[in-house]
Motif scaffolding. Structure first.
Motif, PDB file in Angstrom:
ATOM      1  N   GLU A  49      89.283 -31.718 -42.465  1.00  0.00           N
ATOM      2  CA  GLU A  49      89.016 -31.443 -43.879  1.00  0.00           C
ATOM      3  C   GLU A  49      89.358 -32.645 -44.748  1.00  0.00           C
ATOM      4  O   GLU A  49      88.604 -33.016 -45.653  1.00  0.00           O
ATOM      5  N   LEU A  50      90.500 -33.276 -44.465  1.00  0.00           N
ATOM      6  CA  LEU A  50      90.890 -34.454 -45.227  1.00  0.00           C
ATOM      7  C   LEU A  50      89.927 -35.613 -44.996  1.00  0.00           C
ATOM      8  O   LEU A  50      89.554 -36.324 -45.933  1.00  0.00           O
ATOM      9  N   LEU A  51      89.497 -35.805 -43.758  1.00  0.00           N
ATOM     10  CA  LEU A  51      88.528 -36.863 -43.460  1.00  0.00           C
ATOM     11  C   LEU A  51      87.227 -36.642 -44.220  1.00  0.00           C
ATOM     12  O   LEU A  51      86.640 -37.597 -44.764  1.00  0.00           O
ATOM     13  N   THR A  52      86.774 -35.399 -44.269  1.00  0.00           N
ATOM     14  CA  THR A  52      85.547 -35.087 -44.999  1.00  0.00           C
ATOM     15  C   THR A  52      85.704 -35.392 -46.481  1.00  0.00           C
ATOM     16  O   THR A  52      84.781 -35.915 -47.133  1.00  0.00           O
ATOM     17  N   THR A  53      86.877 -35.088 -47.032  1.00  0.00           N
ATOM     18  CA  THR A  53      87.145 -35.391 -48.442  1.00  0.00           C
ATOM     19  C   THR A  53      87.110 -36.899 -48.680  1.00  0.00           C
ATOM     20  O   THR A  53      86.518 -37.375 -49.664  1.00  0.00           O
ATOM     21  N   LEU A  54      87.724 -37.655 -47.810  1.00  0.00           N
ATOM     22  CA  LEU A  54      87.723 -39.113 -47.949  1.00  0.00           C
ATOM     23  C   LEU A  54      86.306 -39.670 -47.886  1.00  0.00           C
ATOM     24  O   LEU A  54      85.919 -40.526 -48.692  1.00  0.00           O
TER      25      LEU A  54
ATOM     26  N   ASP B 183      94.597 -33.024 -52.337  1.00  0.00           N
ATOM     27  CA  ASP B 183      93.834 -33.947 -51.497  1.00  0.00           C
ATOM     28  C   ASP B 183      93.142 -34.998 -52.352  1.00  0.00           C
ATOM     29  O   ASP B 183      93.069 -36.173 -51.976  1.00  0.00           O
ATOM     30  N   ALA B 184      92.623 -34.581 -53.509  1.00  0.00           N
ATOM     31  CA  ALA B 184      91.937 -35.525 -54.395  1.00  0.00           C
ATOM     32  C   ALA B 184      92.887 -36.607 -54.892  1.00  0.00           C
ATOM     33  O   ALA B 184      92.513 -37.781 -54.996  1.00  0.00           O
ATOM     34  N   SER B 185      94.129 -36.220 -55.175  1.00  0.00           N
ATOM     35  CA  SER B 185      95.118 -37.216 -55.601  1.00  0.00           C
ATOM     36  C   SER B 185      95.412 -38.204 -54.485  1.00  0.00           C
ATOM     37  O   SER B 185      95.565 -39.403 -54.728  1.00  0.00           O
ATOM     38  N   LEU B 186      95.483 -37.700 -53.267  1.00  0.00           N
ATOM     39  CA  LEU B 186      95.725 -38.598 -52.138  1.00  0.00           C
ATOM     40  C   LEU B 186      94.591 -39.601 -51.999  1.00  0.00           C
ATOM     41  O   LEU B 186      94.830 -40.788 -51.752  1.00  0.00           O
ATOM     42  N   VAL B 187      93.359 -39.136 -52.155  1.00  0.00           N
ATOM     43  CA  VAL B 187      92.211 -40.039 -52.041  1.00  0.00           C
ATOM     44  C   VAL B 187      92.347 -41.198 -53.022  1.00  0.00           C
ATOM     45  O   VAL B 187      92.134 -42.365 -52.672  1.00  0.00           O
TER      46      VAL B 187
END
Length: 304
Positions: free
Chosen positions: A77-82, A47-51
């Motif tokens: 979860e992905l939205l929170t990471t972004l 996920d961090a790489s995608l960000v």
């Protein structure tokens, strides 16, 4: 050597032309486990790489599996990471219409009092439990983001289905008259799903029914694409803003639906993410830019 130099290009050209149309679809096969798959790099990523890869973009299309609470949790979860990495999230969702935007602004900002689902008419719009989507909207609220509607009203959808110009206002008639029903790849992709018309209207034959169903699908995609382009032009104010367009996965597959219609109205670059249940073995080349894997719900035990 002169004869060979003349012959060689012709042989090579014949070879490549002969191999240029494979009989079977080109597919990616996935390592297991895989949380995110980059279809350009043909590799699993974090996920961090995608960000970091999304950093240059301000528009993101994400497909929905409507009935999957697990997929919604993974997307939240992905939205929170972004958001945690500094992106300001603007979520445009197909369950809402632009006329809902004022109410959505109060809800996302924490200033709404009362029953949100009743106020927005959730049961008539979605047909899926609000609780399944609440983690997504909660992630937007927690990140101090915004919510927007991009879909057609039910009345406008019915007017399009009925080909009823008298039920449309001037703007709706203009939109309807400009619908492009000739995107051949899109029509071919949907043809198997519209092969059987299960709800013919009075006096309508099977072909007319299929054409009506396709007209409504194109209208959905076109309207959501146009509304997304409007938001990209008006709501994106800073480099950290990220417009996330969230609609059914089939509205975005192969870049032929909402995202294609968006591209006709906006020159903003974008990427597309489609959801995939864990355990999926392969996907066609070109389905999306990234694939988001989620753990599907356990099968129901009611039939055991």
């Amino acid at each position: 050597m002169q004869y060979f130099s003349v012959l060689f290009p012709a042989v090579v050209l014949t070879f490549f032309l002969g191999c240029s149309r494979p009989d079977a679809p080109l597919q990616h096969t996935f390592p297991q486990p895989c949380r995110l798959y980059d279809m350009k790099q043909a590799a699993c990523i974090s996920d961090a790489s995608l960000v970091s890869r999304l950093a240059p973009y301000q528009v993101l299309f994400v497909g929905d599996h409507h009935a999957s609470t697990a997929m919604h949790a993974r997307f939240a979860e992905l939205l929170t990471t972004l958001a945690g990495e500094g992106r300001h999230l603007l979520l445009a969702n197909e369950w809402f219409v632009p006329e809902d935007d004022a109410l959505l602004a109060r809800y996302a900002g924490g200033g709404f009092e009362g029953n949100f689902t009743e106020a927005v008419g959730w049961s008539a719009k979605a047909g899926y439990p609000f609780a399944s989507y609440e983690p997504i909207y909660g992630s937007i609220r927690n990140a101090k983001g915004r919510l927007y509607g991009i879909n057609m009203t039910k009345a406008f959808q019915k007017a399009v289905s009925d080909n009823n110009l008298t039920a449309m206002n001037d703007a709706q008639r203009t939109f309807f008259e400009q619908l492009d029903l000739n995107l051949s790849a899109h029509r071919s992709m949907l043809a198997p799903f519209f092969a059987h018309c299960h709800a013919k209207q009075t006096g309508e034959d099977a072909q007319q029914c299929r054409e009506r169903m396709y007209r409504v699908q194109v209208a959905w995609d076109s309207y959501m694409g146009e509304q997304s382009a409007r938001l990209a032009a008006t709501a994106l104010q800073t480099p950290d803003d990220l417009l996330v367009v969230f609609a059914g996965a089939f509205h975005m597959a192969y870049g032929l639906g909402v995202n294609a219609r968006f591209a006709r109205r906006s020159d903003r670059p974008y990427v597309t993410i489609l959801p995939v249940p864990e355990g999926t073995a392969a996907a066609d080349v070109g389905e999306a830019d990234y694939l988001l894997f989620y753990t599907p719900e356990a099968p129901s035990k009611e039939r055991e």
